[in-house]
Design a protein around this motif. Structure first.
Motif, mmCIF file in Angstrom:
data_model
loop_
_atom_site.group_PDB
_atom_site.id
_atom_site.type_symbol
_atom_site.label_atom_id
_atom_site.label_comp_id
_atom_site.label_asym_id
_atom_site.label_seq_id
_atom_site.Cartn_x
_atom_site.Cartn_y
_atom_site.Cartn_z
ATOM 1 N N GLU B 27 0.837 -1.204 0.000
ATOM 2 C CA GLU B 27 0.000 0.000 0.000
ATOM 3 C C GLU B 27 0.871 1.253 0.000
ATOM 4 O O GLU B 27 0.573 2.233 -0.689
ATOM 5 N N ILE B 28 1.954 1.222 0.768
ATOM 6 C CA ILE B 28 2.863 2.370 0.804
ATOM 7 C C ILE B 28 3.462 2.580 -0.587
ATOM 8 O O ILE B 28 3.520 3.698 -1.090
ATOM 9 N N ARG B 29 3.862 1.488 -1.231
ATOM 10 C CA ARG B 29 4.438 1.611 -2.579
ATOM 11 C C ARG B 29 3.416 2.160 -3.560
ATOM 12 O O ARG B 29 3.748 2.961 -4.430
ATOM 13 N N LEU B 30 2.160 1.731 -3.429
ATOM 14 C CA LEU B 30 1.114 2.250 -4.327
ATOM 15 C C LEU B 30 0.990 3.768 -4.164
ATOM 16 O O LEU B 30 0.892 4.503 -5.158
ATOM 17 N N ILE B 31 1.014 4.244 -2.923
ATOM 18 C CA ILE B 31 0.915 5.691 -2.689
ATOM 19 C C ILE B 31 2.112 6.398 -3.345
ATOM 20 O O ILE B 31 1.953 7.404 -4.037
ATOM 21 N N LEU B 32 3.307 5.835 -3.161
ATOM 22 C CA LEU B 32 4.507 6.497 -3.700
ATOM 23 C C LEU B 32 4.515 6.468 -5.230
ATOM 24 O O LEU B 32 4.887 7.453 -5.871
ATOM 25 N N ASP B 33 4.077 5.354 -5.815
ATOM 26 C CA ASP B 33 4.024 5.270 -7.282
ATOM 27 C C ASP B 33 3.015 6.272 -7.837
ATOM 28 O O ASP B 33 3.252 6.924 -8.858
ATOM 29 N N THR B 34 1.854 6.358 -7.173
ATOM 30 C CA THR B 34 0.820 7.282 -7.637
ATOM 31 C C THR B 34 1.314 8.721 -7.489
ATOM 32 O O THR B 34 1.087 9.569 -8.361
ATOM 33 N N ALA B 35 2.018 8.985 -6.396
ATOM 34 C CA ALA B 35 2.531 10.343 -6.154
ATOM 35 C C ALA B 35 3.465 10.784 -7.275
ATOM 36 O O ALA B 35 3.517 11.951 -7.632
ATOM 37 N N LYS B 36 4.186 9.833 -7.851
ATOM 38 C CA LYS B 36 5.130 10.161 -8.916
ATOM 39 C C LYS B 36 4.391 10.821 -10.083
ATOM 40 O O LYS B 36 4.879 11.780 -10.672
ATOM 41 N N GLU B 37 3.212 10.313 -10.402
ATOM 42 C CA GLU B 37 2.452 10.890 -11.517
ATOM 43 C C GLU B 37 1.865 12.245 -11.131
ATOM 44 O O GLU B 37 1.789 13.149 -11.957
ATOM 45 N N PHE B 38 1.449 12.379 -9.881
ATOM 46 C CA PHE B 38 0.939 13.688 -9.443
ATOM 47 C C PHE B 38 2.066 14.708 -9.363
ATOM 48 O O PHE B 38 1.847 15.906 -9.536
ATOM 49 N N ARG B 39 3.277 14.228 -9.098
ATOM 50 C CA ARG B 39 4.438 15.124 -9.032
ATOM 51 C C ARG B 39 4.623 15.833 -10.381
ATOM 52 O O ARG B 39 4.969 17.008 -10.423
ATOM 53 N N ASP B 40 4.372 15.102 -11.468
ATOM 54 C CA ASP B 40 4.523 15.699 -12.799
ATOM 55 C C ASP B 40 3.498 16.808 -13.041
ATOM 56 O O ASP B 40 3.772 17.762 -13.765
ATOM 57 N N VAL B 41 2.313 16.654 -12.458
ATOM 58 C CA VAL B 41 1.277 17.682 -12.637
ATOM 59 C C VAL B 41 1.783 19.023 -12.102
ATOM 60 O O VAL B 41 1.501 20.079 -12.659
ATOM 61 N N LEU B 42 2.596 18.961 -11.026
ATOM 62 C CA LEU B 42 3.092 20.193 -10.400
ATOM 63 C C LEU B 42 4.076 20.938 -11.296
ATOM 64 O O LEU B 42 4.390 22.087 -11.047
ATOM 65 N N GLU B 43 4.576 20.272 -12.327
ATOM 66 C CA GLU B 43 5.528 20.915 -13.232
ATOM 67 C C GLU B 43 4.845 21.482 -14.473
ATOM 68 O O GLU B 43 5.483 22.045 -15.338
ATOM 69 N N ARG B 44 3.530 21.290 -14.577
ATOM 70 C CA ARG B 44 2.845 21.748 -15.789
ATOM 71 C C ARG B 44 2.450 23.210 -15.686
ATOM 72 O O ARG B 44 2.359 23.753 -14.593
ATOM 73 N N PRO B 45 2.182 23.831 -16.846
ATOM 74 C CA PRO B 45 1.709 25.224 -16.779
ATOM 75 C C PRO B 45 0.390 25.329 -16.011
ATOM 76 O O PRO B 45 0.198 26.256 -15.239
ATOM 77 N N ILE B 46 -0.525 24.383 -16.215
ATOM 78 C CA ILE B 46 -1.769 24.378 -15.444
ATOM 79 C C ILE B 46 -1.637 23.278 -14.409
ATOM 80 O O ILE B 46 -1.728 22.101 -14.728
ATOM 81 N N LYS B 47 -1.409 23.695 -13.161
ATOM 82 C CA LYS B 47 -1.069 22.717 -12.118
ATOM 83 C C LYS B 47 -2.333 22.213 -11.438
ATOM 84 O O LYS B 47 -2.446 22.231 -10.220
ATOM 85 N N ARG B 48 -3.293 21.776 -12.215
ATOM 86 C CA ARG B 48 -4.566 21.422 -11.618
ATOM 87 C C ARG B 48 -5.209 20.321 -12.444
ATOM 88 O O ARG B 48 -5.207 20.391 -13.668
ATOM 89 N N VAL B 49 -5.737 19.325 -11.775
ATOM 90 C CA VAL B 49 -6.485 18.273 -12.463
ATOM 91 C C VAL B 49 -7.862 18.180 -11.804
ATOM 92 O O VAL B 49 -8.010 18.532 -10.638
ATOM 93 N N PRO B 50 -8.881 17.722 -12.551
ATOM 94 C CA PRO B 50 -10.245 17.783 -11.994
ATOM 95 C C PRO B 50 -10.630 16.565 -11.158
ATOM 96 O O PRO B 50 -11.803 16.360 -10.871
ATOM 97 N N THR B 51 -9.649 15.786 -10.730
ATOM 98 C CA THR B 51 -9.913 14.475 -10.143
ATOM 99 C C THR B 51 -10.902 14.491 -8.972
ATOM 100 O O THR B 51 -11.774 13.634 -8.884
ATOM 101 N N LEU B 52 -10.786 15.418 -8.052
ATOM 102 C CA LEU B 52 -11.647 15.396 -6.856
ATOM 103 C C LEU B 52 -12.786 16.416 -6.935
ATOM 104 O O LEU B 52 -13.279 16.875 -5.906
ATOM 105 N N ARG B 53 -13.210 16.724 -8.163
ATOM 106 C CA ARG B 53 -14.316 17.665 -8.308
ATOM 107 C C ARG B 53 -15.528 17.156 -7.531
ATOM 108 O O ARG B 53 -15.881 15.988 -7.651
ATOM 109 N N GLY B 54 -16.138 18.020 -6.739
ATOM 110 C CA GLY B 54 -17.331 17.617 -6.008
ATOM 111 C C GLY B 54 -17.058 17.043 -4.632
ATOM 112 O O GLY B 54 -17.981 16.770 -3.876
ATOM 113 N N ILE B 55 -15.797 16.842 -4.294
ATOM 114 C CA ILE B 55 -15.444 16.330 -2.964
ATOM 115 C C ILE B 55 -15.117 17.523 -2.061
ATOM 116 O O ILE B 55 -14.409 18.432 -2.476
ATOM 117 N N THR B 56 -15.655 17.507 -0.853
ATOM 118 C CA THR B 56 -15.378 18.594 0.082
ATOM 119 C C THR B 56 -14.435 18.104 1.169
ATOM 120 O O THR B 56 -14.668 17.061 1.775
#
Lengths: 193, 322
Positions: B27-56
């Motif tokens: 489970e820890i490895r899954l979190i770290l592997d997934t984080a790697k892909e989210f890390r790339d989002v932080l390098e983009r011009p638009i640093k935002r993805v709609p994944t949690l739309r509607g979640i408070t």
């Protein structure tokens, strides 16, 4: 292929697939701008996971025949999906690797199967967030119908009308033990993709 | 388009993140592997993805925090979640409301997830019993700080080929540190060799049972370690003279430029906020072998991965119930 799937028909064998890809590679070159013969403002985007392998093959074919080396990007649109919370199995976030600026580029998005159109919708949103492409075209090896969104493919390998409960399985030797395209009856309770 | 590696773990087996104790290495490895892909989002011009739309998400911080709070807030924003913030100052808690009532009120406001920081250990566990919302522990007293440990593991994976076999020394106030506790758990699950180093007064009474090497000498801790994690000396809660003086602590346990010269390979980490001149000499903080600011950037990506994976796992757990 999952153990519980029942194969109803083999739609393509390895040779058929090769011929279809060759034909689609020619169609991609046709789409290219005559003012950009080297493809500097053109790129292929393979969608994870089998779309990536198909895009790689198309790139190789275009290089061999036309001597054009097109840039290739890899896209995973999981973060943009509208259904990740509805599905029984959580989609794994896979790699997105696009090492060029998509802005002002003509892109060809490549995937194995076109079905509801939701994955394509997610991919379009993902690409738009990376810049402003000049255009985006879509290539699918199989169009199985049953669209839920107004989306179509610009280049299609084969159109196969299906009903829900059926699945199209594209098997490639990069990812699978054998190669071919199959129509199967789904017996698992996995949700559709 | 079925999953390629259907045998691999693709989702968390938990609804909450209270600590790393119950999380498996996979489970820890899954979190770290997934984080790697989210890390790339932080390098983009638009640093935002709609994944949690509607979640408070409610950020419930009963204890002061800058880094963790900002990091969670940015992670939530990058995922397009709706955010409400709560801090103890100026809230009804300062008017005497109990924790349970605060939780019930948040529940009544239909919040999906609560990120909680509190000075008492066990508060996140307690909240899971009074609300249906998913709970993420952002630090509870001296107990756990799981997302800090996860971001440290992520940073290690970025700098080294593997965490397995890595020699990590944790130096400082181990006894009162939730960061140390969570890191020891996470590091050991991924196969690192951990050394803890502190004066006897700041060493937990159960140090011998943690499965780590224990030393009271800084040189022993730094000798052939790959990474030195310095902990913050918690000056604001420095209990009843556990150390003679801050200056003496720095002399005996502060990592100095001199150590970087004598032991030429280890990297320096710190969970922040740093007391310059106490646990780390100022020159060490700014040295090229310090990866402290990588930790901060990675923190956002790791928290995005935790939020994403937990949201998705929750709906499945809920649906599976009759």
């Amino acid at each position: 292929m999952q153990a519980s799937d029942v194969v109803k028909a083999r739609l393509m064998d390895a040779q058929d697939l090769e011929r279809t890809l060759q034909r689609m590679a020619r169609q991609i070159v046709e789409l290219m701008d005559p003012d950009d013969p080297a493809g500097e403002h053109f790129a292929l985007i393979g969608m994870q996971t089998r779309g990536v392998h198909i895009a790689r093959r198309l790139k190789r074919m275009i290089r061999a025949v036309d001597d054009i080396d097109l840039p290739l990007g890899v896209l995973d649109a999981t973060m943009y999906r509208d259904d990740f919370r509805q599905r029984l199995k959580q989609p794994v976030v896979r790699a997105t690797r696009i090492m060029f600026d998509v802005t002002e580029r003509n892109l060809v998005l490549v995937d194995d199967v076109l079905y509801t159109g939701r994955t394509v919708r997610a991919a379009l949103d993902a690409l738009m967030d990376m810049g402003r492409p000049a255009s985006i075209r879509f290539l699918a090896v199989v169009d199985r119908g049953l669209r839920e969104l107004p989306i179509r493919a610009d280049i299609v390998g084969r159109t196969v009308p299906t009903i829900s409960g059926e699945e199209i399985r594209v098997r490639l030797h990069e990812t699978d033990s054998h190669e071919g395209v199959y129509l199967v009856e789904r017996r698992t309770n996995s949700t559709r993709n | 388009m079925d999953e390629l590696n259907s045998g691999d773990l693709s989702q968390l087996q938990h609804r909450h993140l209270l600590g790393l104790a119950s999380y498996s290495a996979d489970e820890i490895r899954l979190i770290l592997d997934t984080a790697k892909e989210f890390r790339d989002v932080l390098e983009r011009p638009i640093k935002r993805v709609p994944t949690l739309r509607g979640i408070t998400v409610c950020n419930l911080f009963f204890e002061p925090s800058t880094r963790t709070r900002l990091s969670f807030e940015l992670a939530e924003k990058r995922l397009s979640a709706d955010i409400v913030n709560f801090s103890e100052k100026g809230s009804s808690v300062s008017k005497g409301e109990t924790l349970k009532d605060t939780a019930l009120n948040i529940e009544a406001m239909k919040v999906d997830m609560v990120v909680v920081r509190h000075s008492s250990p066990g508060v996140p566990h307690f909240l899971t019993r009074c609300t249906k919302a998913q709970i993420i522990n952002a630090g509870d007293g001296g107990h756990a700080h799981p997302t800090q440990a996860l971001l440290d593991l992520y940073t290690l994976r970025e700098c080294f080929p593997s965490v397995r076999g890595l020699k990590v020394s944790i130096i400082g106030d181990i006894a009162h540190s939730r960061v140390a506790r969570s890191n020891i758990l996470g590091l050991r699950k991924l196969g690192a060799e951990v050394t803890i180093c502190a004066p006897r007064t700041l060493m937990p009474y159960n140090a011998a049972s943690l499965g780590v090497r224990v030393t009271h000498h800084l040189d022993e801790a730094l000798q052939d370690c790959d990474v030195a994690m310095a902990l913050r000396l918690q000056l604001e809660r420095q209990q009843a003279s556990l150390i003679p003086s801050v200056r003496e602590y720095h002399t005996r346990y502060g990592i100095k430029a001199e150590h970087l010269r004598r032991f030429p390979s280890f990297l320096v980490m710190h969970p922040g906020p740093i007391n310059r001149g106490v646990e780390l000499e100022s020159e060490v903080v700014d040295h090229e072998r310090s990866i402290i600011l990588h930790q901060v950037t990675n923190g956002i990506a790791v928290r995005m991965a935790v939020l994403y994976l937990l949201t998705a796992s929750a709906d499945r757990v809920m649906r599976a119930r009759p």
